[in-house]
Each structure stands twice: as structure tokens, then as C-alpha cells.
Design an enzyme around this catalytic site. Structure first.
Site, mmCIF file in Angstrom:
data_model
loop_
_atom_site.group_PDB
_atom_site.id
_atom_site.type_symbol
_atom_site.label_atom_id
_atom_site.label_comp_id
_atom_site.label_asym_id
_atom_site.label_seq_id
_atom_site.Cartn_x
_atom_site.Cartn_y
_atom_site.Cartn_z
ATOM 1 N N LYS A 88 114.082 -23.810 74.241
ATOM 2 C CA LYS A 88 113.590 -22.544 74.803
ATOM 3 C C LYS A 88 114.696 -21.481 74.909
ATOM 4 O O LYS A 88 114.427 -20.283 74.817
ATOM 5 C CB LYS A 88 112.998 -22.789 76.192
ATOM 6 C CG LYS A 88 111.703 -23.570 76.185
ATOM 7 C CD LYS A 88 110.550 -22.735 75.660
ATOM 8 C CE LYS A 88 109.222 -23.471 75.734
ATOM 9 N NZ LYS A 88 108.167 -22.793 74.951
ATOM 10 N N GLU A 110 106.268 -15.647 81.530
ATOM 11 C CA GLU A 110 105.391 -16.682 82.074
ATOM 12 C C GLU A 110 106.117 -18.008 81.941
ATOM 13 O O GLU A 110 106.997 -18.158 81.100
ATOM 14 C CB GLU A 110 104.089 -16.730 81.279
ATOM 15 C CG GLU A 110 104.119 -17.587 80.001
ATOM 16 C CD GLU A 110 104.997 -17.051 78.882
ATOM 17 O OE1 GLU A 110 105.447 -15.888 78.968
ATOM 18 O OE2 GLU A 110 105.244 -17.792 77.918
ATOM 19 N N SER A 377 112.944 -31.712 70.883
ATOM 20 C CA SER A 377 112.987 -30.338 71.388
ATOM 21 C C SER A 377 113.623 -30.201 72.767
ATOM 22 O O SER A 377 114.111 -29.138 73.124
ATOM 23 C CB SER A 377 111.576 -29.758 71.407
ATOM 24 O OG SER A 377 110.718 -30.600 72.145
#
Lengths: 393, 260
Positions: A88, A110, A377
Site C-alpha cells: 500500500k 478511505e 503483498s
């Protein structure tokens, strides 16, 4: 590849279904994406941050023990080793830097599980921007550790009480806030979904995963992988990993959706496998909805995959058959979580465990002696509270 | 434009104007305050002097709406309100209303219903227009083309950040009336009209030759007093304030009376 010329579309998916009042800020982001992002100034600064702050490039790790069991070589792209613990940060820093170059002073985002919220709050702290994170009230209760991290990083966390009080409602609320604060505010969208230009912007920032992995495979394995696998919620790690391999016709690409408990009729997060085309959060995509077009609640043991939609480019890649989208239920993901932890000493995020689980569950169909690449990830520390409910340790 | 080319909605607003008043466009969420009383309230709104009635089609994710309408929408869904229920109910009552009817809703329920079927059923239900807050000009072609043969308008929405140039792009296909959003925000917020609305209305007057309706945050006629006399809207839309009024058990007549 046959794309329509309509702006922001991937085949019949994508677009810009937003109130007219949101169009000017979206155009502003699009212009910045086309005019600021390609500049040497931006690229140098981003690369410097990615190298010395985030810890890129992330390693490509060969898994000797699982490979011996499986009969093919298993490779992991280690996004779990990045600052803040997941992919991210690639996106949050890239968008944060863009916001700063545009003269914006306030980042809003968000978050579902809180990973994107933490990444955005981190980018905002480093870049000296104000930060407000919208998070479903239910998620605020479930993910108190990440809420604490965001607050420590100086962000304001706003619990969203509307609708199902989860990620989709947090997106609605962030969009609403953006309408009324667009002059100084940049919406740092967390995944490769939403109205144009976000699916493209996020893809560009996350493609560093697949570009690095492709080069590393050629160097370390001496060849391209036979199969590349990534988990898909909104789909940002997956588009980042898979897109740089799309033109490699011999490389099989697999996205893995979260199948929930796997019982018939259970809530799940697999709109490509079990949903239908519709419009949510600004774009046409595959959705979990009822016959009246109302969005249905989603579920996954992995909060990061728990979303009723999916990025439009994934819907398109599924439609044209370039990427196969599989489905993995909670139990298989937990099994993969344990396998990787015990066999290789890596605790994966439950999201990434879905990608690994697909490989374990389909091992007999995968090429013996070949190379299989999985995008790891994120790391699993954040999931221990959930895992504890299912696994004795 | 000759009179026969004019949409029903434009004619409704212009006839109020001929009477020297602002046309009234009350909004009510379908199924509010409950499924039976909705039809009673709709009739009461019609009899109280509405020129156009905007009926809200509930959606699970109403991104342009504030808390009042969002809650009404959520409650309506919980009661089982669907687009089919709204259209069937209107079909049964077709011809009963003096006011023109407009459906306000987000695109996904319309898409799932099917645009062709929607056009036919809306026509039979006496619907004269659609307000779809998450559809911009570039995305409106498909539904617009489906509705046009039935003389059903897709209403153009413009906001304080919509440029004159952008309004002119809309003007080529705008019909019925133009919905001028008073604030950069969601429905039911507070609004300082004098500030930005005068400018928005002035750009809209230049770009469009059809009536202008002002909405988002309107409650009392005195709110319009701050606008220059040549910059008054032709129509006023009330949503959140009216729903609150009904929720408090008050009759719609007392809400609309000051506007008549």
C-alpha cells in the site's frame, strides 16, 4: 488489446460515474497524472523515497522447502518487507507526492482494515501534509491497533456510521468529504478502482511490483515464470504485479478472489466469480449485488479483500480471458498462512495467504519443474488476533 | 423552441412563473415514512401545490446525499422498497397527480432494471424525467437515448464549480430544467446562498435557455431573498428539510404554504 476510446474505460468497464461537482477535482488529478508524474523531478523524488524510505526494491525470495514439496519452484515477491508492511505504501507515497506537487495540503483516504490508512498517514507525515482517514465504524472497532498507528502518525480518524459501517461506506464518505473540500484536498484512493483516473493512477504506482519481479525472475531464475499469482480485493497489488506480465503471452496470470466461508449462499468477496456487472464508486465493474442493483455486504476472513466490487481493469482482464480469476475460501487461506509460516519462516498477511492458497490447492495442475511467482503483498503480524481464533498456537 | 417541443417539466415550471411565483419541486424518498403512508404523503404534496414532485429511488450507496436522505433511503430498502414497487404503484395511480413526476436515483438500480424496460414502465407510470446524480454528460448517452422516445428528460445538474464552458456542453442536450446545486456538498447541508449561488445561477442563465431549479439545503423562501432579483431561480427543490418536517408529524401543507 481491444479497448474502446472512451476515456477511462477498459473494454466495457471503468468510466466516471460521479456527481458533476466531483468532475473538476478528478480532472485536476488526471492532469497531474499526465503532466507531473512523468517529469524527472517527480520521478527522481519518488524513486529516492521508494529506495531509501520504503526499502525498494523488495527481494524476490525462493522457497526451497515448499518447492521440494510442490515439485515446482515457488518464488515470492516480498512486498511484506516494505515500510509499513505492505504494498500500500507504493501508492500512498506516489499519490501523496503528486498531491504535494499540485499544491494540495490535505490528504484524505478511505481504509478498510487500516493498511491503506496507515500508509496514507505515513506518507502524509513524511511529506508534511494534513491527513484525514475515513474508516467504517465497525472496522474501527475490529482494527484498533491500526487506528492507534494512524493517530500516532498524526492523522484524524473519522468513524463512518452510515450504511454497513465498513469499507464501501468509508469510500462513500470520503467522496462526500472531497466534494466539499476539493480546493485544498487530495483523495488518495487506496486501490485500483473508483472513477477514472484512479484505476490508472494506482496501476501506474503499483506496477513497480511486477516490473521489479519480472527483472528479478530473469536474473535469479533465468527465465520468466510459468504462472504469476496475486490476491484480488479492490485489486491494487494484483494489477501492479500482473500488468507488467500481460504482454508475455506464455505467462499464465491468476488473480485470487476471497470466497468467504465457502458455504453455499455465504457472504464472500468474489464479484468476478459470483457477481454481475454494475456501477459502484464511480465505475462499471463486477459487483456483488441483488437483482435490484443494491450492493450486498461482502465477507472475507481477510479484511483487506472484504469489498463488494473490484477494479475495472480486472473485470476487463477476466472478460477477455487474459487473467484467470480463482476463488479461495477462508479455511484454505488459513492453511496457506500456516504452511508458509512453518515451512519458510515467513508470516504472510491473510490477503496474500489467499494467493498462496491458490497455488497449494492447484499444485497438481501447475507445471512440474516450472516456476511459480506469488505476490506476497503484505506481512501477517496485523492478522494474529484473527488467526488466533482459528489456529491453536 | 415551439411550445409543442417543450418538455412537460419545462411547461410545468413556466406556468408557475406565469402566476408570478417560484415553481415548487418537493422531494420525498419512496417508501417514506412507510410504504403505505408514502402514497398518502405523495398525494398530500400534490394537493398542497407542488409543480413537480421528485421521488427518491433508494440506493444502498447514495454518495451525493447527506444523512437525512441517506437514512430515509436505507430505511426504505429495509422495508422492501424497489424500483419495480415504485413504478407499479405509480402505474396504478397514473393520471391522479396534478404535478409532474420525476424519479431521482443512482444509476445502478436503473441499469439493473434495464434501460429499455425502464423507459416503457416509466412512461406508463407517468414519469416525465430522471435526476441521476452520479451520471455526468459523458456517461449519460445510453439512458438518455432509451428515455428520449417517451419524452422523458434526463435532468442536467450543475454545481458551483461547473464552468460556463462545461455548462455550454450540457446545454446542447439539456431538457426540462437544469438542477443548480447550491453548494459543494451533499443534500441537506447548510447553505450560504449569497456567496456562490449568484455566480452559479448567472453562468447557468447564460448557458441554458430552459428553467433553472435551485436545490440542496433549501427550507424557507426567505433564503432566496439574498439573491439579486434578476438571479432568482425559476424553481426550488426541497428534500432533507421536507423529510424532517414529515418525520416530525407535520402536514406538508404547512411546509409548502410559505412558498405559494
Amino acid at each position: 488489446m481491444n479497448k474502446t476510446d472512451k476515456k477511462g474505460y477498459f473494454g466495457k468497464f471503468g468510466g466516471q460515474f460521479v456527481p458533476e461537482a466531483l468532475l473538476p477535482p478528478l480532472l485536476e488529478v488526471e492532469e497531474a497524472m499526465e503532466n507531473i508524474m512523468p517529469t524527472e523531478d517527480y520521478q527522481n523524488e519518488l524513486n529516492d523515497l521508494l529506495t531509501h524510505y520504503v526499502g525498494r526494491q523488495s527481494p524476490l525470495t525462493f522457497c526451497p522447502n515448499l518447492s521440494a514439496k510442490l515439485g515446482f519452484k515457488l518464488w515470492l515477491k516480498r512486498e511484506d518487507l516494505l515500510h509499513t508492511g505492505a504494498h500500500k505504501i507504493n501508492n500512498a507515497l506516489g499519490q501523496g507526492l503528486l498531491a504535494k506537487k499540485m499544491g494540495k495540503t490535505h490528504l484524505i483516504a478511505e481504509t478498510g482494515a487500516g493498511q491503506h490508512g496507515v500508509a496514507t498517514a505515513t506518507a502524509a507525515a513524511r511529506l508534511k501534509l494534513r491527513c484525514t482517514i475515513f474508516m467504517g465504524a465497525e472496522d474501527v472497532e475490529r482494527q484498533s491497533m491500526n487506528v492507534m498507528r494512524m493517530k500516532l502518525l498524526g492523522a484524524t480518524v473519522i468513524p463512518v456510521e452510515s450504511g454497513s459501517r465498513t469499507l464501501k461506506d468509508a469510500i462513500n464518505e470520503t467522496l462526500r468529504f472531497w466534494i466539499s473540500h476539493q480546493a485544498d484536498t487530495f483523495y488518495c484512493f487506496g486501490t485500483a478502482a473508483g472513477p477514472h483516473p484512479f484505476p490508472t493512477l494506482v496501476k501506474r504506482l503499483q506496477s513497480v511490483i511486477g516490473r521489479e519481479a519480472r527483472t528479478q525472475m530473469l536474473t535469479q531464475a533465468g527465465r520468466l515464470p510459468d504462472v504469476v499469482v496475486a490476491c484480488v480485493g479492490g485489486g491494487s497489488n494484483a494489477i501492479g504485479m500482473l500488468h507488467p506480465f500481460v504482454k508475455d503471452a506464455d505467462v499464465k496470470l491468476v488473480g485470487v478472489e476471497a470466497g468467504g466461508t465457502g458455504e453455499p449462499g455465504c457472504y464472500h468477496s468474489a464479484p468476478i466469480n459470483l457477481g454481475s456487472p454494475g456501477i459502484l464508486h464511480g465505475h462499471v465493474t463486477m459487483l456483488i449485488q441483488d437483482e435490484d442493483g443494491q450492493i450486498q455486504p461482502s465477507h472475507s476472513i481477510s479484511a483487506g479483500l472484504d469489498y463488494p466490487g473490484v477494479g475495472p481493469e480486472h473485470s476487463y482482464l477476466a472478460d477477455i480471458g487474459r487473467v484467470h480469476y480463482g476463488m479461495i475460501c477462508d479455511e484454505s487461506a488459513l492453511n496457506a498462512f500456516r504452511e508458509l509460516t512453518l515451512e519458510e519462516g515467513i508470516i504472510p498477511a491473510l490477503e496474500s495467504s489467499h494467493a498462496l492458497a491458490w497455488v497449494l490447492d492447484h499444485a497438481s495442475e501447475l507445471p512440474q519443474g516450472g516456476d511459480v511467482l506469488v505476490n506476497l503483498s503484505g506481512r501477517g503480524d496485523k492478522d494474529l488476533g484473527i488467526v488466533k481464533q482459528y489456529i491453536q498456537f | 423552441m415551439s411550445q409543442t417541443d417543450k418538455s412537460r417539466l419545462q411547461i410545468a415550471i413556466e406556468s408557475a412563473k406565469k402566476q408570478g411565483r417560484t415553481a415548487l419541486i418537493p422531494f420525498i424518498t419512496a417508501g417514506f415514512p412507510d410504504m403505505d403512508r408514502f402514497w398518502e404523503e405523495l398525494q398530500a404534496i400534490d394537493q398542497a401545490g407542488a409543480d413537480i414532485i421528485e421521488i427518491g429511488v433508494p440506493f444502498s450507496d447514495p454518495v451525493a446525499d447527506g444523512p437525512v436522505i441517506e437514512n430515509a433511503s436505507r430505511d426504505a430498502l429495509a422495508r422492501g422498497v424497489t424500483l419495480a414497487w415504485i413504478l407499479d404503484g405509480l402505474k396504478q395511480r397514473a393520471g391522479q397527480y396534478k404535478a409532474q413526476l420525476v424519479l431521482m436515483g443512482y444509476i445502478n438500480p436503473f441499469m439493473q432494471y434495464g434501460y429499455e424496460k425502464l423507459a416503457k414502465d416509466a412512461h406508463q407510470a407517468g414519469v416525465a424525467g430522471f435526476i441521476i446524480p452520479d451520471v455526468i454528460l459523458e456517461e449519460s448517452q445510453e439512458i438518455r437515448q432509451a428515455l428520449a422516445p417517451y419524452d422523458i428528460d434526463v435532468i442536467t445538474l450543475v454545481a458551483p464549480n461547473t464552468s460556463l464552458e462545461r455548462m455550454k456542453e450540457y446545454a446542447q442536450s439539456a431538457r426540462g430544467f437544469v438542477y443548480v446545486v447550491s453548494v459543494l456538498g451533499t443534500t441537506g447541508g447548510t447553505v450560504d446562498l449569497a456567496d456562490s449561488v449568484t455566480n452559479t445561477l448567472s453562468r447557468a442563465r447564460e448557458a441554458f435557455d430552459i428553467p433553472l431549479a435551485l436545490g440542496f439545503g433549501l427550507k424557507e423562501p426567505s433564503q432566496l431573498d439574498v439573491l439579486p432579483s434578476d438571479m432568482r431561480p425559476d424553481a426550488a427543490v426541497f428534500g432533507s428539510a421536507l423529510l424532517r418536517h414529515i418525520e416530525e408529524g407535520k402536514p406538508v401543507t404547512s411546509f409548502l404554504a410559505p412558498w405559494l
